[in-house]
Design a protein around this motif. Structure first.
Motif, PDB file in Angstrom:
ATOM      1  N   ALA A 268       0.783  -1.258   0.034  1.00 38.67           N
ATOM      2  CA  ALA A 268       0.134  -0.028   0.060  1.00 38.67           C
ATOM      3  C   ALA A 268       0.922   1.185  -0.001  1.00 38.67           C
ATOM      4  CB  ALA A 268      -0.907   0.183   1.350  1.00 38.67           C
ATOM      5  N   ARG A 269       2.074   1.352   0.746  1.00 40.19           N
ATOM      6  CA  ARG A 269       2.767   2.553   0.733  1.00 40.19           C
ATOM      7  C   ARG A 269       3.266   2.636  -0.653  1.00 40.19           C
ATOM      8  NH1 ARG A 269       7.933   4.075   1.716  1.00 40.19           N
ATOM      9  NH2 ARG A 269       8.878   1.789   1.866  1.00 40.19           N
ATOM     10  N   ASN A 270       3.854   1.700  -1.221  1.00 38.54           N
ATOM     11  CA  ASN A 270       4.405   1.712  -2.636  1.00 38.54           C
ATOM     12  C   ASN A 270       3.303   2.227  -3.441  1.00 38.54           C
ATOM     13  OD1 ASN A 270       7.175   0.924  -2.608  1.00 38.54           O
ATOM     14  ND2 ASN A 270       6.538  -1.093  -1.808  1.00 38.54           N
ATOM     15  N   LEU A 271       2.203   1.644  -3.502  1.00 40.76           N
ATOM     16  CA  LEU A 271       0.900   2.187  -4.444  1.00 40.76           C
ATOM     17  C   LEU A 271       0.878   3.940  -4.073  1.00 40.76           C
ATOM     18  CD1 LEU A 271      -1.735  -0.602  -4.095  1.00 40.76           C
ATOM     19  CD2 LEU A 271      -0.487   0.060  -5.944  1.00 40.76           C
ATOM     20  N   TYR A 272       0.667   4.161  -2.827  1.00 41.78           N
ATOM     21  CA  TYR A 272       0.455   5.366  -2.418  1.00 41.78           C
ATOM     22  C   TYR A 272       1.783   6.435  -2.788  1.00 41.78           C
ATOM     23  CZ  TYR A 272      -4.161   5.184  -0.782  1.00 41.78           C
ATOM     24  OH  TYR A 272      -5.460   5.079  -0.580  1.00 41.78           O
ATOM     25  N   SER A 273       2.888   5.894  -2.904  1.00 46.50           N
ATOM     26  CA  SER A 273       4.125   6.721  -3.143  1.00 46.50           C
ATOM     27  C   SER A 273       4.160   6.955  -4.536  1.00 46.50           C
ATOM     28  CB  SER A 273       5.514   5.849  -3.053  1.00 46.50           C
ATOM     29  OG  SER A 273       6.512   6.447  -3.243  1.00 46.50           O
ATOM     30  N   MET A 274       3.637   5.797  -5.537  1.00 44.79           N
ATOM     31  CA  MET A 274       3.433   6.192  -6.922  1.00 44.79           C
ATOM     32  C   MET A 274       2.369   7.039  -7.211  1.00 44.79           C
ATOM     33  SD  MET A 274       4.504   2.606  -8.708  1.00 44.79           S
ATOM     34  CE  MET A 274       3.440   1.418  -7.769  1.00 44.79           C
ATOM     35  N   HIS A 275       1.377   6.950  -6.614  1.00 38.88           N
ATOM     36  CA  HIS A 275       0.127   7.774  -6.699  1.00 38.88           C
ATOM     37  C   HIS A 275       0.576   9.254  -6.238  1.00 38.88           C
ATOM     38  CE1 HIS A 275      -4.118   8.844  -6.912  1.00 38.88           C
ATOM     39  NE2 HIS A 275      -4.102   9.263  -5.671  1.00 38.88           N
ATOM     40  N   CYS A 276       1.320   9.558  -5.473  1.00 40.37           N
ATOM     41  CA  CYS A 276       1.513  10.750  -4.911  1.00 40.37           C
ATOM     42  C   CYS A 276       2.414  11.515  -5.854  1.00 40.37           C
ATOM     43  CB  CYS A 276       1.970  10.656  -3.650  1.00 40.37           C
ATOM     44  SG  CYS A 276       1.067  10.572  -1.951  1.00 40.37           S
ATOM     45  N   GLN A 277       3.075  11.199  -6.759  1.00 43.87           N
ATOM     46  CA  GLN A 277       3.865  11.848  -7.755  1.00 43.87           C
ATOM     47  C   GLN A 277       3.017  12.783  -8.355  1.00 43.87           C
ATOM     48  OE1 GLN A 277       6.308   8.863  -9.948  1.00 43.87           O
ATOM     49  NE2 GLN A 277       7.239   8.404  -8.101  1.00 43.87           N
ATOM     50  N   ASP A 278       1.827  12.285  -8.771  1.00 46.92           N
ATOM     51  CA  ASP A 278       0.959  13.093  -9.398  1.00 46.92           C
ATOM     52  C   ASP A 278      -0.207  13.710  -8.616  1.00 46.92           C
ATOM     53  OD1 ASP A 278       2.350  13.222 -11.964  1.00 46.92           O
ATOM     54  OD2 ASP A 278       1.786  11.258 -12.620  1.00 46.92           O
ATOM     55  N   HIS A 279      -0.669  12.933  -7.678  1.00 38.55           N
ATOM     56  CA  HIS A 279      -1.912  13.256  -7.032  1.00 38.55           C
ATOM     57  C   HIS A 279      -1.751  13.467  -5.522  1.00 38.55           C
ATOM     58  CE1 HIS A 279      -3.729  12.126 -10.903  1.00 38.55           C
ATOM     59  NE2 HIS A 279      -2.953  11.053 -10.860  1.00 38.55           N
ATOM     60  N   ALA A 280      -0.850  14.133  -5.156  1.00 36.70           N
ATOM     61  CA  ALA A 280      -0.418  13.966  -3.540  1.00 36.70           C
ATOM     62  C   ALA A 280      -1.481  14.939  -3.107  1.00 36.70           C
ATOM     63  CB  ALA A 280       0.809  14.741  -3.398  1.00 36.70           C
ATOM     64  N   GLY A 281      -2.412  15.968  -3.871  1.00 36.17           N
ATOM     65  CA  GLY A 281      -3.071  16.840  -3.047  1.00 36.17           C
ATOM     66  C   GLY A 281      -4.629  16.266  -3.084  1.00 36.17           C
ATOM     67  N   LEU A 282      -4.853  15.005  -3.587  1.00 39.71           N
ATOM     68  CA  LEU A 282      -6.217  14.601  -3.872  1.00 39.71           C
ATOM     69  C   LEU A 282      -6.514  13.756  -2.749  1.00 39.71           C
ATOM     70  CD1 LEU A 282      -6.628  13.795  -7.396  1.00 39.71           C
ATOM     71  CD2 LEU A 282      -7.155  15.642  -6.289  1.00 39.71           C
ATOM     72  N   ASP A 283      -7.723  13.675  -2.192  1.00 42.22           N
ATOM     73  CA  ASP A 283      -8.149  12.586  -1.045  1.00 42.22           C
ATOM     74  C   ASP A 283      -7.639  11.272  -1.715  1.00 42.22           C
ATOM     75  OD1 ASP A 283     -10.211  12.069   1.021  1.00 42.22           O
ATOM     76  OD2 ASP A 283     -10.484  10.299  -0.551  1.00 42.22           O
ATOM     77  N   PHE A 284      -7.357  10.509  -0.381  1.00 44.77           N
ATOM     78  CA  PHE A 284      -6.665   9.098  -0.567  1.00 44.77           C
ATOM     79  C   PHE A 284      -7.647   8.054  -1.397  1.00 44.77           C
ATOM     80  CE2 PHE A 284      -8.452   6.062   2.547  1.00 44.77           C
ATOM     81  CZ  PHE A 284      -9.300   6.783   3.135  1.00 44.77           C
ATOM     82  N   SER A 285      -8.828   8.632  -1.614  1.00 44.87           N
ATOM     83  CA  SER A 285      -9.680   7.462  -2.322  1.00 44.87           C
ATOM     84  C   SER A 285      -9.399   7.443  -3.849  1.00 44.87           C
ATOM     85  CB  SER A 285     -11.182   7.531  -1.804  1.00 44.87           C
ATOM     86  OG  SER A 285     -11.602   8.752  -2.368  1.00 44.87           O
TER      87      SER A 285
END
Ligand code: NAD
Length: 294
Positions: A268-285
């Motif tokens: 999950a941490r790796n998924l969120y790490s990749m996701h945050c590259q472009d979407h860090a400011g969006l809600d976690f859903s």
């Protein structure tokens, strides 16, 4: 009614402070953001020029800061807040931070005869505004009892989890599980949709079946399935992906410190790490975008 110093008036701290004002307490507030101070002033708080000024004459000090480094920076050091807080004062830190940092600040507070508890929260910005947060408290039974009347003005479920740092451990475990079932829920709905199912039909069925969970039933990540959740307002507001990534990093730290295997938490941490590259400011859903290339 008490004089309360409140430091950190962001998405969570702002509405929490407001509920204490509504309950009749005198609030002395500080934040680095002028807009946050202005909003608190309009609501009736007294604005301090710095944290040291905020705690002068306060019986209770509450902090709601982003991460461990902010909490350490505010409380510790030669001119840290603990050197300005009077003996016997009750200090409540509601930030989600490393348990080790809570213990370090707690030790420093105890050496000065200051009562300290960690009291991270669950319930999001809606819970902060409604005064229905859950508090997970670490500290002595005596300090927990002292804090309860104040926490009850901001929350509905107040749990005593153990000694200082225990509240953080509970919060970290809870948010790791939340990240895992949010990613799993997004993955399952994306699979169904790719195979021709209506996401609402699929969600309704799974909510009554063995796949049911909080993300699916109360915070559905698929746009249009549910009203009044971030997925239905382009993932604005709510609990930021960057904060979720921070919490998953805390889970990793706790796992390393205790030698615990957390393979799903790490995934999950790796998924969120990749996701945050472009979407860090969006809600976690918005993690659902990992599955839809949206
Ligand atoms: P935020 O970024 O909106 O607010 C943090 C505030 O702290 C900001 O206003 C910032 O200006 C202020 N600040 C930072 N350093 C400061 C300093 N040195 N002195 C004074 N003010 C300072 O964050 P938030 O969403 O309110 O979250 C706060 C904490 O609560 C985090 O630890 C987060 O993980 C946790 N949390 C957030 C949510 C949520 O849904 N947003 C839910 C549960 C827990």
């Amino acid at each position: 009614m008490a004089t309360i110093a409140f430091i950190g008036l962001g998405h969570m701290g702002g509405p929490m402070a407001l509920n204490l004002i509504k309950a009749g307490h005198a609030l002395r507030v500080f934040d680095l953001a002028p807009a946050a101070l202005e909003a608190a002033k309009t609501a009736g708080a007294q604005v301090a020029a710095n944290p040291a000024e905020a705690v002068q004459g306060a019986e209770v000090v509450i902090t709601m800061l982003p991460a461990s480094r902010h909490v350490e920076g505010v409380y510790l050091g030669d001119s840290g807040l603990l050197t300005h807080i009077a003996q016997g004062t009750l200090v409540i830190d509601s930030s989600t931070i490393a348990p080790a940092t809570s213990r370090k600040v707690g030790e420093a507070a105890r050496a000065r005869d200051i009562a300290f508890i960690d009291a991270p929260v669950s319930g999001g910005t809606a819970g902060a505004a409604a005064g229905t947060l859950s508090f997970m408290v670490g500290g002595s039974a005596e300090h927990f009892a002292r804090a309860q009347p104040y926490l009850e003005k901001m929350g509905k479920n107040i749990f005593h989890c153990g000694d200082v740092g225990a509240g953080q451990v509970v919060k970290i475990a809870n948010n790791m599980l939340l990240a895992i079932h949010m990613a799993g829920t997004a993955e399952a709905i994306a699979l169904g949709v790719a195979n021709g199912l209506d996401p609402k039909v699929l969600s309704d069925v799974m909510s009554k079946s063995s796949g049911r969970n909080w993300s699916l039933e109360l915070y559905n990540p698929w746009p249009g399935v549910m009203d009044n959740v971030p997925a239905s307002r382009a993932y604005e507001g709510g609990f930021g992906s960057a904060l979720m990534l921070k919490d998953l990093g805390l889970a990793t730290e706790a796992a390393l410190a205790s030698g615990s295997p957390i393979p799903l938490g790490e995934l999950a941490r790796n998924l969120y790490s990749m996701h945050c590259q472009d979407h860090a400011g969006l809600d976690f859903s918005s993690i659902v975008k990992m599955y839809t290339q949206g």
